[in-house]
Design an enzyme around this catalytic site. Structure first.
Site, PDB file in Angstrom:
ATOM      1  N   LYS A 206      31.213  31.707  42.057  1.00  0.00           N
ATOM      2  CA  LYS A 206      32.268  32.446  41.379  1.00  0.00           C
ATOM      3  C   LYS A 206      31.655  33.242  40.242  1.00  0.00           C
ATOM      4  CE  LYS A 206      36.583  32.016  38.886  1.00  0.00           C
ATOM      5  NZ  LYS A 206      37.717  31.147  38.536  1.00  0.00           N
ATOM      6  N   LYS A 261      33.642  34.397  45.416  1.00  0.00           N
ATOM      7  CA  LYS A 261      34.709  35.082  44.691  1.00  0.00           C
ATOM      8  C   LYS A 261      34.135  35.943  43.588  1.00  0.00           C
ATOM      9  CE  LYS A 261      38.539  33.989  41.739  1.00  0.00           C
ATOM     10  NZ  LYS A 261      39.123  33.028  40.884  1.00  0.00           N
TER      11      LYS A 261
HETATM   12  C1  PBG Z   1      41.035  30.104  37.230  1.00  0.00           C
HETATM   13  C2  PBG Z   1      41.069  31.132  38.293  1.00  0.00           C
HETATM   14  C3  PBG Z   1      40.921  32.521  38.177  1.00  0.00           C
HETATM   15  C4  PBG Z   1      41.162  33.035  39.444  1.00  0.00           C
HETATM   16  C5  PBG Z   1      41.404  31.960  40.296  1.00  0.00           C
HETATM   17  N1  PBG Z   1      41.334  30.802  39.574  1.00  0.00           N
HETATM   18  C6  PBG Z   1      40.686  33.383  37.015  1.00  0.00           C
HETATM   19  C7  PBG Z   1      39.485  33.226  36.181  1.00  0.00           C
HETATM   20  O1  PBG Z   1      38.557  32.491  36.492  1.00  0.00           O
HETATM   21  O2  PBG Z   1      39.478  33.843  35.122  1.00  0.00           O
HETATM   22  C8  PBG Z   1      41.178  34.503  39.805  1.00  0.00           C
HETATM   23  C9  PBG Z   1      42.012  34.865  40.991  1.00  0.00           C
HETATM   24  C10 PBG Z   1      42.313  36.314  41.127  1.00  0.00           C
HETATM   25  O3  PBG Z   1      41.859  37.182  40.344  1.00  0.00           O
HETATM   26  O4  PBG Z   1      43.057  36.652  42.068  1.00  0.00           O
HETATM   27  N2  PBG Z   1      39.798  29.663  36.803  1.00  0.00           N
END
Ligand code: PBG
Length: 336
Positions: A206, A261
């Site tokens: 991520k 992601k």
């Molecule tokens: C929480 C989380 C996030 C997303 C999914 N879980 C945001 C982040 O890490 O700031 C992003 C999902 C999206 O942008 O569709 N940690």
């Protein structure tokens, strides 16, 4: 022949690539990847209140729903054949705190929504995010000590959050926090609490991405985060090898499925992870990707067929499935 074009498959004009594209039926016959409803996971936002459905301004077509309305939404997804939904809470500010304790409240929005779904809808999986950002007043995914997001202390809270979600009926725990060792800590906690069957889909690779902006609007963590960023725990977009190490660790700690992601700008990572590990690899077509495509399609700048095209690209890259805000629309099209 030294022109480089001859070989076991012959050369032009013997070989004409366009022959297989001549009819719709040959195109169908030689298609290498096929997107199906079985590949879709639908992220849903849950909010406070009763009888509430509120638009997310930066994600046209996406709404937050109060707990009493969630089961109906999920029934729609199940009816279309979508295998799984992912829940995200818009926690009211009064419930946020520096330590994000609301994340472990068995009555929080995500747990209440999970219970409602499990009571009313069958045949569809429920996935819950594990991370503290929707619950912390500072918007970070973990506990902050002297300005730094601390790792090991955060693991205890994440493990408790996972167990509380499993107790509510969650089928898949999805740690999105990027703390080191969280998959192992969560696996141990789940097993000790009798949830050996609950799966873990880790957000293994991520990235600290700007493409999450609209999501942070939707759950209200953006205003909490302010000028802060997540670069001390989420990955640098410049790195690819590091993603392989992240995935290897999460698998060793017990992840059943892994995720990359954001999605489209990171298809190379999806491909590498899938080829290196041969495990179920998912991609998250995140909020910013949704906003770009939706915004352009709504303005007539692109045709709406780019929606299925973008999802097919994930399959071609090797993804087992995709988390996408287009899941309902895509399923409707695929079922036609
Ligand atoms: C929480 C989380 C996030 C997303 C999914 N879980 C945001 C982040 O890490 O700031 C992003 C999902 C999206 O942008 O569709 N940690």
């Amino acid at each position: 022949m030294t022109n480089g074009f001859s070989g076991p498959h012959g050369a032009f004009p013997t070989t004409r690539m366009r022959r297989n594209r001549f009819d719709a039926w040959t195109r169908r016959l030689v298609a290498e990847t096929r997107l199906s409803v079985d590949d879709l996971i639908w992220p849903i936002f849950v909010c406070e209140g009763e009888g509430v459905s509120r638009d997310v301004a930066s994600m046209p077509g996406v709404r937050r729903h109060s707990v009493d309305r969630i089961a109906a939404e999920v029934r729609r997804a199940a009816g279309l054949g979508i295998p799984c939904v992912a829940l995200f809470p818009e926690t009211e500010i009064a419930r946020k705190s520096p330590d994000g304790e609301e994340s472990c409240n068995p009555g929080n929005l995500v747990c209440a929504a999970t219970r409602a779904i499990k009571a009313e809808v069958s045949g569809i999986g429920v996935m819950c995010d594990v991370a503290l950002d929707p619950y912390t007043s500072h918007g970070q995914d973990g506990l902050v000590r002297e300005g730094y997001v601390v790792n090991d202390e955060t693991l205890d809270v994440l493990a408790r959050q996972a167990v509380v979600q499993a107790e509510a009926g969650c089928d898949v725990i999805a740690p999105s926090d990027m703390m080191d060792g969280r998959v192992g800590a969560i696996r141990t906690a789940l097993d000790m609490a009798g949830f050996g069957h609950v799966r873990i889909m880790s957000y293994a690779a991520k990235y600290a991405s700007g493409f999450y902006g609209p999501f942070r609007d939707a759950v209200g963590s953006g205003s909490a985060l302010g000028q802060g960023d997540k670069k001390t725990y989420q990955m640098d977009p410049a790195n690819g090898d590091e993603a392989i190490r992240e995935v290897a660790l999460d698998l060793a700690e017990g992840a059943d499925m892994v995720m990359v992601k954001p999605g489209m700008p990171y298809l190379d990572i999806v491909r590498r992870v899938h080829e290196t590990f041969a495990v179920p690899t998912f991609a998250y077509q995140v909020s910013g990707e949704y906003a770009m495509i939706r915004g352009a399609v709504d303005r007539g700048w692109m045709e709406d067929r780019v929606i299925l095209e973008s999802l097919t690209a994930f399959k071609r890259a090797g993804a087992a499935g995709v988390l996408t805000y287009f899941a309902i629309e895509a399923a409707e099209r695929l079922n036609q």
